[in-house]
Design a protein around this motif. Structure first.
Motif, PDB file in Angstrom:
ATOM      1  N   ALA A   1       0.836  -1.194   0.000  1.00 26.63           N
ATOM      2  CA  ALA A   1       0.000   0.000   0.000  1.00 26.63           C
ATOM      3  C   ALA A   1       0.873   1.248   0.000  1.00 26.63           C
ATOM      4  O   ALA A   1       1.981   1.245   0.549  1.00 26.63           O
ATOM      5  CB  ALA A   1      -0.909  -0.002   1.229  1.00 26.63           C
ATOM      6  N   PRO A   2       0.386   2.344  -0.606  1.00 27.55           N
ATOM      7  CA  PRO A   2       1.190   3.574  -0.667  1.00 27.55           C
ATOM      8  C   PRO A   2       1.641   4.075   0.698  1.00 27.55           C
ATOM      9  O   PRO A   2       2.783   4.515   0.861  1.00 27.55           O
ATOM     10  CB  PRO A   2       0.251   4.567  -1.352  1.00 27.55           C
ATOM     11  CG  PRO A   2      -0.656   3.715  -2.182  1.00 27.55           C
ATOM     12  CD  PRO A   2      -0.859   2.467  -1.376  1.00 27.55           C
ATOM     13  N   ARG A   3       0.760   4.034   1.687  1.00 28.19           N
ATOM     14  CA  ARG A   3       1.126   4.525   3.016  1.00 28.19           C
ATOM     15  C   ARG A   3       2.284   3.714   3.594  1.00 28.19           C
ATOM     16  O   ARG A   3       3.230   4.274   4.166  1.00 28.19           O
ATOM     17  CB  ARG A   3      -0.077   4.457   3.943  1.00 28.19           C
ATOM     18  CG  ARG A   3       0.188   5.013   5.348  1.00 28.19           C
ATOM     19  CD  ARG A   3      -1.107   5.049   6.161  1.00 28.19           C
ATOM     20  NE  ARG A   3      -0.866   5.560   7.509  1.00 28.19           N
ATOM     21  CZ  ARG A   3      -0.531   4.810   8.549  1.00 28.19           C
ATOM     22  NH1 ARG A   3      -0.377   3.490   8.387  1.00 28.19           N
ATOM     23  NH2 ARG A   3      -0.333   5.348   9.739  1.00 28.19           N
ATOM     24  N   ALA A   4       2.208   2.391   3.447  1.00 33.29           N
ATOM     25  CA  ALA A   4       3.287   1.535   3.951  1.00 33.29           C
ATOM     26  C   ALA A   4       4.593   1.829   3.214  1.00 33.29           C
ATOM     27  O   ALA A   4       5.676   1.819   3.818  1.00 33.29           O
ATOM     28  CB  ALA A   4       2.906   0.069   3.785  1.00 33.29           C
ATOM     29  N   LEU A   5       4.510   2.112   1.924  1.00 32.93           N
ATOM     30  CA  LEU A   5       5.721   2.406   1.150  1.00 32.93           C
ATOM     31  C   LEU A   5       6.387   3.690   1.637  1.00 32.93           C
ATOM     32  O   LEU A   5       7.614   3.771   1.738  1.00 32.93           O
ATOM     33  CB  LEU A   5       5.376   2.518  -0.332  1.00 32.93           C
ATOM     34  CG  LEU A   5       4.938   1.227  -1.029  1.00 32.93           C
ATOM     35  CD1 LEU A   5       4.515   1.512  -2.464  1.00 32.93           C
ATOM     36  CD2 LEU A   5       6.071   0.206  -1.001  1.00 32.93           C
ATOM     37  N   VAL A   6       5.581   4.705   1.922  1.00 31.21           N
ATOM     38  CA  VAL A   6       6.137   5.972   2.404  1.00 31.21           C
ATOM     39  C   VAL A   6       6.838   5.775   3.749  1.00 31.21           C
ATOM     40  O   VAL A   6       7.946   6.270   3.978  1.00 31.21           O
ATOM     41  CB  VAL A   6       5.029   7.038   2.514  1.00 31.21           C
ATOM     42  CG1 VAL A   6       5.554   8.285   3.220  1.00 31.21           C
ATOM     43  CG2 VAL A   6       4.505   7.402   1.137  1.00 31.21           C
ATOM     44  N   ILE A   7       6.184   5.034   4.641  1.00 32.00           N
ATOM     45  CA  ILE A   7       6.772   4.802   5.968  1.00 32.00           C
ATOM     46  C   ILE A   7       8.077   4.018   5.848  1.00 32.00           C
ATOM     47  O   ILE A   7       9.100   4.378   6.449  1.00 32.00           O
ATOM     48  CB  ILE A   7       5.769   4.067   6.869  1.00 32.00           C
ATOM     49  CG1 ILE A   7       4.552   4.963   7.154  1.00 32.00           C
ATOM     50  CG2 ILE A   7       6.435   3.635   8.172  1.00 32.00           C
ATOM     51  CD1 ILE A   7       3.442   4.270   7.921  1.00 32.00           C
ATOM     52  N   ARG A   8       8.054   2.928   5.064  1.00 33.02           N
ATOM     53  CA  ARG A   8       9.264   2.117   4.911  1.00 33.02           C
ATOM     54  C   ARG A   8      10.389   2.905   4.245  1.00 33.02           C
ATOM     55  O   ARG A   8      11.543   2.850   4.670  1.00 33.02           O
ATOM     56  CB  ARG A   8       8.945   0.873   4.090  1.00 33.02           C
ATOM     57  CG  ARG A   8       8.040  -0.118   4.790  1.00 33.02           C
ATOM     58  CD  ARG A   8       7.571  -1.198   3.832  1.00 33.02           C
ATOM     59  NE  ARG A   8       6.590  -2.096   4.453  1.00 33.02           N
ATOM     60  CZ  ARG A   8       5.844  -2.955   3.780  1.00 33.02           C
ATOM     61  NH1 ARG A   8       5.967  -3.059   2.455  1.00 33.02           N
ATOM     62  NH2 ARG A   8       4.978  -3.725   4.404  1.00 33.02           N
ATOM     63  N   GLY A   9      10.042   3.627   3.191  1.00 42.55           N
ATOM     64  CA  GLY A   9      11.066   4.395   2.489  1.00 42.55           C
ATOM     65  C   GLY A   9      11.682   5.462   3.373  1.00 42.55           C
ATOM     66  O   GLY A   9      12.909   5.616   3.430  1.00 42.55           O
TER      67      GLY A   9
END
Length: 647
Positions: A248-256
């Protein structure tokens, strides 16, 4: 009762997909906390080690005390695993997590305890007031005074020394000791935590700690800590980019962002690995990027990582780019070694292998260890060429080799080293990582088809591996600590601790270990010889040969065993004959440079006469050059109770 097979004993990446994000974060935090607690507790127990580190019997007792403490951790931990596997198999996975984290923490804490034991009785860190320790402490002192520090050097180490100095209310040069210990305390927990982003606990322990063994150095450990953390962090980020379309986009932002911030901190600690790894990371990133299956999400996590990295390290990067380029012309031991040899390195201290390094191996000059590394690299590519961890590590290895050989092959024409020998550590680390990944991939394949009673599917595989790890870690860490135990062997690692014990404290005169001579002496072999001026006994007085005229040159010179920092001199008068016209001079290896000049100088009592100057000198000789002598009865002479030199 037999120990039944458990799914958690099979190798694989990270926590299972069935776990909630909150549970995964909680367990990860618990592992890190356990590793830090174990490392801190082990080091605290080492504060009770009471030895004389300058005596070989004391050194051996200290090494035994370190290993003895490790056993008291390892044996109960392994017994606890056996009990959990027999009685509470549902808790097996949690127990493995905590035990592996604890093992990782205690491994590097052995080095921390060893540093503390070998430096018992001295306030200095390794190398005393020389080398990188002195330079970093000097920059930390500038930072405390509100002055600027070099823009090219990673700032976090300087800030750490300044912070430890303020926390302990000690001079920065003394704070270097705790600075070195802190690196060792953190090394195991942080490297394990980074590899846990890529592998399950037992494999993260095996790779994270075994790979770290060549990097565990008691001196200048922070660059090696940065390398140990940088590699798995980068592998984890690239793997998240590769699988971005499934997230999910939100998870990608947090991980990145999290990966970017973490890499930014590593950059501030030591930035060299980013330079050498850049070509390989770019190629690997382009290779695994989801160009057709979800480039927007790949760009989202990449952009979040870049933003997090820029927030933390952007200012430092700007200073590096604004600084003039450095032409590294320094030729030292590593720059004269066969550039294809990376199995070990000696840094600037060649030690006992100075005449032949590297040692000739059995296969065309190549040793068995290097052959095993080459086989491990081949095995990793054969078994997992499509795995992100293997692909990225391989390209980083290739890119680093290109940069190393590029600078090395141009060295004759340019006369520039450009720091290429520092790639040795990264090349060895990458080759060890690929060898470890090959073993992991092979075990993973075998576990899928193994029977239920196979060691790959039962807790006995993990328990047996931990027993082997115990012996390996105890032996390796003891050898590392012993290498640094103080010995009077110039250009050897052991000389660093020897210097620490033979450096005068900051509030004491640095002439304690010096030699002294004079132009003349009233009694060259008696109580008024030149030695009386630096014996720290004011009642003994140095006196030059009597003169019938006051206009006569006399000098007294102090020679230090090595380059020494100083900027202040205290002359303690005798009862009479204090010099009238004199100059305090420093030898710069070619000529005497005047630092303090006085004419028609008179003293009325025996109060120390203090003279200081800036900036501080680093030299191995200083002298008092007198051109007009003081009166002593019916003749003239140079007489001093003490000639003291301070930093």
């Amino acid at each position: 009762m037999a120990i039944e097979p458990t799914p958690a004993s099979t190798p694989g990446p990270g926590p299972g997909p069935g776990s909630s994000p909150r549970t995964r974060w909680s367990l990860a935090a618990l592992e890190v906390a356990t590793a830090l607690a174990a490392s801190t507790a082990y080091f605290a127990s080492c504060l009770l080690i009471r030895i004389n580190p300058l005596d070989r019997m004391g050194q051996v007792a200290g090494l035994a005390a370190l290993a003895y403490r490790f056993l008291w951790f390892a044996v109960p931990a392994i017994v606890a695993l056996i009990v959990v596997a027999r009685r509470w198999p549902a808790r097996w996975e949690l127990a493995v997590r905590l035990v592996c984290a604890g093992f990782a923490g205690v491994t590097s804490a052995v080095i921390a305890g060893g540093i503390w034991a070998m430096l018992r009785g001295t306030p200095f860190g390794l190398a005393g007031d020389t080398g990188d320790s002195s330079i970093l402490a000097g920059w930390a002192e500038l930072l405390q005074q509100g002055e600027d520090t070099p823009g090219l050097y990673p700032p976090l180490q300087i800030h750490l020394i300044a912070w430890l100095s303020q926390l302990q209310d000690l001079p920065p040069l003394y704070a270097v000791k705790s600075f070195q210990v802190l690196a060792a305390v953190l090394f195991g927990p942080l490297s394990y935590a980074a590899w846990r982003l890529v592998l399950r606990p037992m494999w993260a322990l095996g790779l994270g700690i075994v790979l770290a063994l060549p990097l565990l150095e008691a001196y200048r450990m922070y660059p090696m800590l940065a390398l140990a953390v940088f590699m798995p962090l980068m592998l984890s980020l690239l793997d998240h980019v590769r699988h971005a379309p499934a997230s999910a986009p939100r998870a990608l932002v947090i991980r990145g962002a999290a990966h970017g911030v973490a890499l930014g901190v590593v950059f501030l600690l030591y930035s060299g690995w980013f330079q050498w790894s850049a070509p390989g990371v770019l190629v690997a990133g382009a290779w695994i990027f989801p160009w057709r299956t979800g480039w927007r999400r790949g760009a989202l996590i990449g952009g979040a990582a870049a933003l997090g990295f820029a927030v933390v390290a952007g200012y430092s990067i700007g200073r590096v780019l604004a600084a003039p380029p450095i032409a590294d012309l320094y030729q030292y031991f590593d720059s004269t070694v066969d550039p294809m040899y990376v199995a070990m390195w000696r840094g600037g201290l060649p030690g006992v292998w100075e005449k032949l390094w590297p040692m000739l191996g059995e296969l065309g000059g190549v040793g068995v260890f290097t052959v095993a590394l080459c086989a491990g690299c081949a095995g990793a590519i054969a078994l997992g060429a499509r795995r992100t961890s293997v692909l990225a590590t391989t390209w980083i290895l290739v890119g680093t080799w290109f940069l190393r050989l590029y600078h090395a092959h141009r060295m004759w024409q340019t006369k520039r080293v450009q720091l290429y020998p520092r790639t040795t550590a990264e090349l060895l680390y990458c080759m060890l990582a690929l060898t470890g990944l090959a073993i992991w991939l092979y075990a993973e394949r075998r576990a899928a088809d193994a029977p239920d009673d196979s060691p790959l599917r039962t807790p006995w595989g993990t328990i047996g591996a931990l027993c082997g790890m115990t012996l390996l870690v105890m032996t390796a860490t003891s050898a590392i600590v012993d290498r640094y135990m103080p010995r009077d062997i110039t250009n050897d690692y052991s000389y660093l601790a020897y210097l620490s014990h033979h450096t005068a404290p900051l509030d004491k005169t640095v002439t304690r270990f010096a030699q002294v001579e004079s132009s003349t002496a009233e009694d060259p072999d008696g109580p008024t010889s030149a030695r009386a001026a630096i014996d720290e006994i004011p009642d003994t007085v140095f006196g030059s040969a009597p003169s019938t005229t006051e206009d006569q040159d006399e000098w007294i010179m102090v020679t230090f065993p090595r380059l020494t920092h100083f900027s202040k001199v205290a002359l303690i008068p005798a009862i009479d004959a204090f010099p009238v016209d004199f100059t305090i001079e420093v030898w710069d290896s070619q000529q005497w440079l005047p630092r303090v000049t006085r004419t028609n100088y008179h003293v009325t009592d025996r109060t120390p006469q203090v003279f200081s100057w800036t900036p501080q000198d680093q030299a191995n000789r200083i002298r008092l050059h007198v051109t007009k002598l003081g009166r002593s009865g019916d003749h003239f002479a140079l007489r001093l109770a003490e000639f003291q030199v301070f930093r």
